[in-house]
Design a protein around this motif. Structure first.
Motif, mmCIF file in Angstrom:
data_model
loop_
_atom_site.group_PDB
_atom_site.id
_atom_site.type_symbol
_atom_site.label_atom_id
_atom_site.label_comp_id
_atom_site.label_asym_id
_atom_site.label_seq_id
_atom_site.Cartn_x
_atom_site.Cartn_y
_atom_site.Cartn_z
ATOM 1 N N ALA A 21 30.430 25.966 23.741
ATOM 2 C CA ALA A 21 29.100 25.703 23.213
ATOM 3 C C ALA A 21 28.450 24.804 24.239
ATOM 4 N N ASP A 22 27.665 25.384 25.094
ATOM 5 C CA ASP A 22 27.068 24.657 26.208
ATOM 6 C C ASP A 22 25.921 23.790 25.709
ATOM 7 N N THR A 23 26.296 22.690 25.068
ATOM 8 C CA THR A 23 25.302 21.765 24.538
ATOM 9 C C THR A 23 25.620 20.357 25.012
ATOM 10 N N GLU A 24 24.640 19.493 24.939
ATOM 11 C CA GLU A 24 24.864 18.096 25.301
ATOM 12 C C GLU A 24 25.802 17.430 24.316
ATOM 13 N N SER A 25 25.743 17.854 23.060
ATOM 14 C CA SER A 25 26.538 17.197 22.033
ATOM 15 C C SER A 25 28.007 17.619 22.060
ATOM 16 N N TYR A 26 28.317 18.802 22.559
ATOM 17 C CA TYR A 26 29.705 19.265 22.539
ATOM 18 C C TYR A 26 29.939 20.278 23.651
ATOM 19 N N PRO A 27 30.106 19.820 24.900
ATOM 20 C CA PRO A 27 30.221 20.752 26.023
ATOM 21 C C PRO A 27 31.632 21.304 26.276
ATOM 22 N N THR A 28 32.636 20.853 25.541
ATOM 23 C CA THR A 28 34.005 21.270 25.827
ATOM 24 C C THR A 28 34.384 22.536 25.081
ATOM 25 N N PRO A 29 35.458 23.205 25.512
ATOM 26 C CA PRO A 29 35.881 24.441 24.850
ATOM 27 C C PRO A 29 36.301 24.209 23.394
ATOM 28 N N LEU A 30 36.102 25.210 22.597
ATOM 29 C CA LEU A 30 36.501 25.209 21.198
ATOM 30 C C LEU A 30 37.507 26.340 21.009
ATOM 31 N N VAL A 31 38.564 26.111 20.242
ATOM 32 C CA VAL A 31 39.572 27.133 19.975
ATOM 33 C C VAL A 31 39.653 27.335 18.471
ATOM 34 N N TYR A 32 39.470 28.591 18.052
ATOM 35 C CA TYR A 32 39.538 28.931 16.637
ATOM 36 C C TYR A 32 40.582 30.018 16.438
ATOM 37 N N THR A 33 41.357 29.886 15.377
ATOM 38 C CA THR A 33 42.278 30.938 14.960
ATOM 39 C C THR A 33 41.806 31.396 13.597
ATOM 40 N N MET A 34 41.531 32.696 13.469
ATOM 41 C CA MET A 34 40.998 33.188 12.208
ATOM 42 C C MET A 34 41.442 34.619 11.929
ATOM 43 N N GLU A 35 41.414 34.947 10.656
ATOM 44 C CA GLU A 35 41.679 36.317 10.214
ATOM 45 C C GLU A 35 40.372 37.087 10.330
ATOM 46 N N VAL A 36 40.411 38.186 11.048
ATOM 47 C CA VAL A 36 39.209 38.992 11.251
ATOM 48 C C VAL A 36 39.531 40.453 10.974
ATOM 49 N N PRO A 37 38.523 41.251 10.616
ATOM 50 C CA PRO A 37 38.760 42.683 10.433
ATOM 51 C C PRO A 37 39.268 43.305 11.736
ATOM 52 N N VAL A 38 40.149 44.273 11.610
ATOM 53 C CA VAL A 38 40.738 44.937 12.774
ATOM 54 C C VAL A 38 39.672 45.537 13.673
ATOM 55 N N ASN A 39 38.619 46.063 13.098
ATOM 56 C CA ASN A 39 37.588 46.737 13.891
ATOM 57 C C ASN A 39 36.358 45.862 14.136
ATOM 58 N N ILE A 65 23.575 25.636 18.082
ATOM 59 C CA ILE A 65 24.864 26.330 18.053
ATOM 60 C C ILE A 65 24.654 27.831 18.205
ATOM 61 N N ARG A 66 23.714 28.380 17.473
ATOM 62 C CA ARG A 66 23.441 29.827 17.553
ATOM 63 C C ARG A 66 23.008 30.258 18.949
ATOM 64 N N GLU A 67 22.264 29.405 19.636
ATOM 65 C CA GLU A 67 21.772 29.755 20.972
ATOM 66 C C GLU A 67 22.815 29.559 22.065
ATOM 67 N N SER A 68 23.802 28.686 21.837
ATOM 68 C CA SER A 68 24.682 28.330 22.949
ATOM 69 C C SER A 68 26.140 28.754 22.804
ATOM 70 N N LEU A 69 26.639 28.974 21.584
ATOM 71 C CA LEU A 69 28.061 29.285 21.428
ATOM 72 C C LEU A 69 28.386 30.677 21.939
ATOM 73 N N GLN A 70 29.405 30.762 22.782
ATOM 74 C CA GLN A 70 29.850 32.043 23.345
ATOM 75 C C GLN A 70 31.364 32.157 23.203
ATOM 76 N N VAL A 71 31.829 33.342 22.867
ATOM 77 C CA VAL A 71 33.263 33.614 22.855
ATOM 78 C C VAL A 71 33.637 34.068 24.261
ATOM 79 N N CYS A 72 34.535 33.320 24.904
ATOM 80 C CA CYS A 72 34.918 33.619 26.289
ATOM 81 C C CYS A 72 36.189 34.450 26.369
#
Length: 88
Positions: A21-39, A65-72
């Motif tokens: 999330a390339d923001t001034e408030s939180y520029p570091t990587p974020l790691v999430y583990t979640m259950e997601v649909p297969v497709n 957050i909506r403008e800056s968060l990217q899944v890498c």
């Protein structure tokens, strides 16, 4: 009656998502583990990560957050699952 497409939406797996999330408030990587649909599409995965981040922040800074968060990077399994085990 459920179609094959409906069944694919019901089936889930665990993914680990590395996001930034390339923001001034939180520029570091974020790691999430979640259950997601297969497709789930990349856009759906990004939206799920955004929702997770919004839940963490209590909705503060939603537009930013909506403008800056990217899944890498994403892989199946939890962070303890090796992507590559060099000992083999």
């Amino acid at each position: 009656m459920l179609t094959e497409q409906d069944m694919m939406r019901v089936q889930t797996h665990t993914l680990t998502l590395v996001c930034v999330a390339d923001t001034e408030s939180y520029p570091t990587p974020l790691v999430y583990t979640m259950e997601v649909p297969v497709n789930a599409s990349p856009e759906e995965l990004t939206e799920m990560a955004i929702q997770e981040r919004l839940e963490e922040t209590g909705g503060v800074g939603e537009q930013e957050i909506r403008e800056s968060l990217q899944v890498c990077l994403a892989w199946e399994g939890d962070p303890g699952s090796p992507v590559f085990d060099h000992r083999i």
